[in-house]
Design an enzyme around this catalytic site. Structure first.
Site, PDB file in Angstrom:
ATOM      1  N   LYS A  76       0.716  -1.221   0.011  1.00  0.00           N
ATOM      2  CA  LYS A  76       0.023  -0.001  -0.076  1.00  0.00           C
ATOM      3  C   LYS A  76       0.921   1.154   0.130  1.00  0.00           C
ATOM      4  O   LYS A  76       1.983   1.113   0.497  1.00  0.00           O
ATOM      5  CB  LYS A  76      -0.936  -0.021   1.129  1.00  0.00           C
ATOM      6  CG  LYS A  76      -2.131   0.851   1.224  1.00  0.00           C
ATOM      7  CD  LYS A  76      -3.194   0.141   0.303  1.00  0.00           C
ATOM      8  CE  LYS A  76      -4.592   0.777  -0.142  1.00  0.00           C
ATOM      9  NZ  LYS A  76      -5.538  -0.031  -0.352  1.00  0.00           N
ATOM     10  N   ASP A 105      -6.737   4.135  -4.760  1.00  0.00           N
ATOM     11  CA  ASP A 105      -7.303   3.932  -3.250  1.00  0.00           C
ATOM     12  C   ASP A 105      -8.346   5.196  -2.972  1.00  0.00           C
ATOM     13  O   ASP A 105      -8.630   6.060  -4.044  1.00  0.00           O
ATOM     14  CB  ASP A 105      -6.455   3.497  -2.435  1.00  0.00           C
ATOM     15  CG  ASP A 105      -7.163   3.002  -1.104  1.00  0.00           C
ATOM     16  OD1 ASP A 105      -7.495   1.882  -0.977  1.00  0.00           O
ATOM     17  OD2 ASP A 105      -7.476   3.802   0.046  1.00  0.00           O
TER      18      ASP A 105
HETATM   19  O1  2IT Z   1      -8.015  -1.659  -1.245  1.00  0.00           O
HETATM   20  C1  2IT Z   1      -7.948  -2.073  -2.185  1.00  0.00           C
HETATM   21  O2  2IT Z   1      -7.944  -3.195  -2.634  1.00  0.00           O
HETATM   22  C2  2IT Z   1      -7.542  -1.310  -3.501  1.00  0.00           C
HETATM   23  N1  2IT Z   1      -7.459   0.039  -3.152  1.00  0.00           N
HETATM   24  C3  2IT Z   1      -7.243  -1.770  -4.717  1.00  0.00           C
HETATM   25  C4  2IT Z   1      -5.739  -2.167  -5.092  1.00  0.00           C
HETATM   26  C5  2IT Z   1      -5.446  -2.615  -6.272  1.00  0.00           C
HETATM   27  O3  2IT Z   1      -4.270  -2.828  -6.483  1.00  0.00           O
HETATM   28  O4  2IT Z   1      -6.196  -2.438  -7.300  1.00  0.00           O
END
Ligand code: 2IT
Length: 450
Positions: free
Chosen positions: A126, A166
């Protein structure tokens, strides 16, 4: 509690005392995988828990950008590359003033097990920044994204780490970020970022994926009780991409979202947010100002209640918190239990405090589903985007939708099966944690200790 878990939890708390959100998720996950740890004494010798808790790599960096008035600003950027045992690091970027290391680590930790649940070859990560895109001009957002990527590009790549969106990072931001990556690298390595617009290598249905997937999961939960989604009413918080996807898919399947909460209060539309006009208005409203949902009530002549949440409303069948972390605390959870609602389906990452989650799980009349499983379709379609980019092909909407369906059904079934295997009964929360955890632990054991 299992002595190994107890020791690791105590060590984690001592070491990360200033990271409350991170400690919250570690405690929630570790307590619920206890039967699995009991069954695998070899995990302790291999320091599995300690290694799962420590990110493989944490990057923190300065982001300097200029606003339209020519003033310079400095924000903090992050990428927590948590665990790549199952594949390249994968997970979104969040731009929000609340972003700090604790939030990044909580989201990264959750992402590892969510990504494992998808059964696609992706690890967990993240990132993001405390930059607030709200109220910024398009040019400011572009300059910020370019500055952010000017540092991040050296840490990512299609086989290393593939960021996506996100909260605060949607198609526009991903476009600017990917554009800068391509410019710096001098090649079109499309799989280095997902959530791109279809015109630039993105997957069809990626914007809808999280919300649609949450509804597909909900359909499985209802099926278990012999219930049909048709005619059901849903209350959601949050009207970002995810909330919008839920409204759209619910309407497609004959259900309707009747309550919607935003940062300024909530709206109640007994007719449901079902028509194209209403759904498009939600998109416009968010693009203009993501802090207020009142304009919807003004436009469509329905009730707006300022400064509070609707949790506890009785005239709704399903609650789906889809805003942000810790939306529902113990006080709200008690109101939810009193309302008599039968389904509490988490959608946002960690929308429930641990005591509230425990309390809701104890209520025999409520089925609780965890966000890790429910919102996993977003990252799943991101991984499908990586596959399409690697193949240099675009798949049709039907193809992607069919895969979304089967991934979400698999996640639901795997969670049910994992809970049953460990004698926990119908426990979707522990089941999801165990199923995801088991996959990551197995891959880490197979790769040796490091
Ligand atoms: O919380 C999540 O799964 C996302 N923000 C998407 C992450 C992604 O790599 O598409």
């Amino acid at each position: 509690m299992n002595a190994y878990i107890e020791r690791v939890l105590a060590e984690t708390k001592a070491k990360n005392a200033n990271e409350p959100e991170f400690l919250q998720t570690v405690e929630e996950v570790l307590t619920s995988v206890e039967p699995l740890i009991n069954a695998h004494p070899e995990y302790e010798k291999a320091a599995i828990l300690e290694r799962m808790i420590e990110p493989e790599r944490t990057i923190e960096f300065r982001v300097t950008w200029m606003d339209d008035a020519g003033e310079w600003h400095v924000n903090r950027g992050y990428r927590v590359q948590y665990n790549a045992a199952l594949g390249p690091f994968k997970g979104g970027l969040r731009f929000h003033p609340s972003v700090n290391l604790s939030i990044m680590k909580f989201l990264g930790f959750e992402q590892v097990y969510k990504d494992a649940l998808t059964c696609l070859p992706i690890g967990g990560a993240k990132g993001g920044s405390d930059f607030d895109p709200n109220g910024k001009s398009d040019a400011e957002v572009m300059r910020f994204c370019q500055a952010f990527m000017t540092e991040l590009y050296r840490h990512i790549g299609q086989d290393i780490d593939c960021p996506a969106g996100d909260v605060g990072v949607g198609g526009r931001e991903v476009g600017y970020l990917y554009g800068q990556y391509r410019r710096l690298m001098g090649n079109a390595e499309m799989g280095a970022m997902s959530g791109k617009a279809v015109s630039t290598g993105g997957s069809i249905l990626r914007p809808e994926a999280t919300g649609f997937g949450a509804v597909y999961y909900l359909v499985e939960v209802l099926k278990h009780d012999g219930e049909d989604i048709k005619g059901k009413t849903i209350g959601i918080s949050g009207y970002g991409n995810v909330g919008w996807g839920i409204m759209k898919k619910a309407a497609d399947l004959g259900a309707k979202v009747t309550y919607l909460a935003g940062p300024d209060g909530y709206i109640h539309d007994p007719e449901g947010i079902t028509t194209e006009e209403k759904l498009n208005f939600i998109l416009e409203m968010r693009a203009k100002d993501s802090m207020h949902c009142k304009p919807y009530a003004d436009k469509f002549g329905c009730e707006f209640v300022p400064g509070t949440k609707f949790w506890g409303a009785k005239d709704v069948d399903i609650y789906m918190p889809a805003a942000t972390q810790n939306d529902v605390n113990l006080e709200w959870a008690k109101k939810i239990a009193e309302s008599g609602v039968k389904y509490y389906i988490e959608v946002a990452n960690m929308p429930t405090t641990n005591d509230a989650l425990e309390f809701l799980k104890e209520q025999k009349h409520i089925t609780v589903a965890p966000s890790k499983a429910v919102n996993a379709c977003g990252v799943s379609v991101s991984a499908l985007e990586m596959s399409q980019n690697a193949e240099r092909l675009y798949w049709s909407a039907e193809e992607v939708d069919e895969k979304m369906h089967s991934i979400m059904t698999n996640i639901y079934n795997a969670s049910v099966a994992a809970a049953e295997r460990y004698g926990l009964g119908y426990d979707l929360v522990a089941g999801a944690n165990i199923a995801g955890f088991e996959k990551v632990a197995e891959a880490m054991m197979a790769q040796g200790i490091f």
